[in-house]
Design a protein around this motif. Sequence first.
Motif, short mmCIF file in Angstrom:
data_model
loop_
_atom_site.label_atom_id
_atom_site.label_comp_id
_atom_site.label_asym_id
_atom_site.label_seq_id
_atom_site.Cartn_x
_atom_site.Cartn_y
_atom_site.Cartn_z
N THR A 176 0.10 10.54 -4.11
CA THR A 176 0.58 9.49 -3.71
C THR A 176 2.48 9.48 -4.89
O THR A 176 3.25 9.11 -3.96
CB THR A 176 0.05 8.43 -5.05
N GLN A 177 1.74 10.40 -6.05
CA GLN A 177 3.60 10.70 -6.97
C GLN A 177 3.37 11.97 -7.19
O GLN A 177 1.69 12.35 -7.80
CB GLN A 177 2.54 9.21 -8.01
N THR A 178 4.88 11.95 -8.14
CA THR A 178 4.39 13.58 -8.22
C THR A 178 4.97 13.36 -10.17
O THR A 178 5.64 12.27 -9.95
CB THR A 178 5.51 14.42 -8.01
N THR A 179 4.10 13.85 -10.66
CA THR A 179 4.86 13.69 -11.93
C THR A 179 5.10 14.70 -12.59
O THR A 179 4.57 16.35 -12.00
CB THR A 179 3.18 13.42 -13.31
N HIS A 238 10.24 15.33 -22.30
CA HIS A 238 10.73 14.53 -21.20
C HIS A 238 9.92 14.31 -19.82
O HIS A 238 8.99 15.54 -19.51
CB HIS A 238 11.54 15.00 -20.49
N GLY A 239 9.38 13.45 -19.40
CA GLY A 239 8.53 13.28 -18.22
C GLY A 239 8.70 12.02 -16.81
O GLY A 239 9.89 11.21 -17.46
N TRP A 240 8.64 12.55 -15.85
CA TRP A 240 9.33 11.52 -14.99
C TRP A 240 8.18 11.84 -13.92
O TRP A 240 7.39 12.88 -13.45
CB TRP A 240 10.21 12.38 -14.22
N ARG A 241 8.83 10.66 -13.01
CA ARG A 241 7.87 10.03 -12.06
C ARG A 241 7.90 9.56 -10.90
O ARG A 241 9.43 9.35 -10.74
CB ARG A 241 7.04 9.03 -12.21
N MET A 242 8.26 10.87 -9.73
CA MET A 242 8.24 10.29 -7.87
C MET A 242 7.38 9.71 -7.18
O MET A 242 6.43 10.61 -7.31
CB MET A 242 9.51 11.27 -7.88
N SER A 243 7.51 9.64 -5.78
CA SER A 243 6.69 9.06 -5.66
C SER A 243 6.67 10.99 -4.25
O SER A 243 7.41 11.92 -4.56
CB SER A 243 6.77 8.28 -4.04
N THR A 244 5.30 10.95 -4.26
CA THR A 244 5.38 12.31 -3.25
C THR A 244 4.96 12.10 -1.51
O THR A 244 5.18 11.14 -0.67
CB THR A 244 3.57 12.54 -2.93
N ASN A 245 6.69 12.73 -0.71
CA ASN A 245 6.65 12.56 0.12
C ASN A 245 6.41 13.93 0.62
O ASN A 245 7.85 14.57 0.20
CB ASN A 245 8.00 12.31 0.35
#
Length: 255
Positions: A10-13, A25-32
């Motif tokens: 679902t998501q890429t962290t 630092h940390g980020w979260r984006m959707s996995t496409n």
Amino acid sequence: MFLAIDVGNTQTTLGLFDEKGQMLHGWRMSTNSVDTADMLHGRLFTFFMKDGLLLDDISAGGIACVVPAISRAWKRCFEVLLKRPLVAISASSNTGVPVHMPHPERVGADRIANAVAARDRYGSPVVVVDFGTATNIDVVDDSGAYRGGAISPGLMLSANALFERAAKLSSIPIEAPASALGDDTESAVQSGLVIGTAAQAEGLVARILQEPGIGGAKIIATGGLAKTVSVATDVFDVVDPELTLRGIYLIWKRG
Ligand SMILES: Nc1ncnc2c1ncn2[C@@H]1O[C@H](COP(=O)(O)OP(=O)(O)O)[C@@H](O)[C@H]1O
Ligand SMILES: CC(C)(COP(=O)(O)O)[C@@H](O)C(=O)NCCC(=O)O
Ligand SMILES: [K+]
């Protein structure tokens, strides 16, 4: 600095670690799965800009990817666009945690990373429950070996299936209700989904703890839904959302 990438279904962290192993630092984006290397590069650029960082600050990357369709794009993003090495984590990585299973190569890289970070941080035996697309349990026994665990549909997968298939139910806030005894539709669905996911974890963990070499294990929650679910149970000793990213860092550091 080192960039750890955990590509879930679902998501890429993403986590940026300094030389001392601190995640700064940390980020979260959707996995496409159709993203190209250029698109991934663009995302990284935006995240770094927003936090006042430069992509040049990345010296290397490590990736735990359970979505094979996108691994080539990440590899190209690093090796061609960023001109930095990218290490792909798998059961055959030098992790220090032997995999005592008949088919180690089939184990998800995120599960290996969880096992490595959990053993490093909390000692063994240790049980990790990772609440993501799937709810997966990862077990390290008292000899420090990875032993597998359990995989089931995650909370949002169950929720979406329910809303799709039950004509009178529609999306509700996914949070723990006051009681397991729901007195209206919304609280009943919250009970079934959130307390149900917590109770499933309690039940599976209780059974796994009966297995040889697992008794007395610390129980750790991680994954994007760990905070939501852990409100509804006291089975967890620790909620550690960054566990998978830390495992990727630790495996990379061992070389
Ligand atoms: N900032 C956030 N903090 C916490 N949970 C999130 C956050 N964003 C998303 N979630 C929830 O976490 C879930 C994804 O969890 P994650 O562990 O990343 O799954 P996966 O690794 O399978 O992609 C999503 O369903 C989302 O609702
Ligand atoms: C169990 C998983 C589906 C979890 O993926 P996630 O929920 O993090 O997207 C993933 O680790 C996976 O595809 N594993 C391969 C099978 C195995 O670990 O045995
Ligand atoms: K994951």
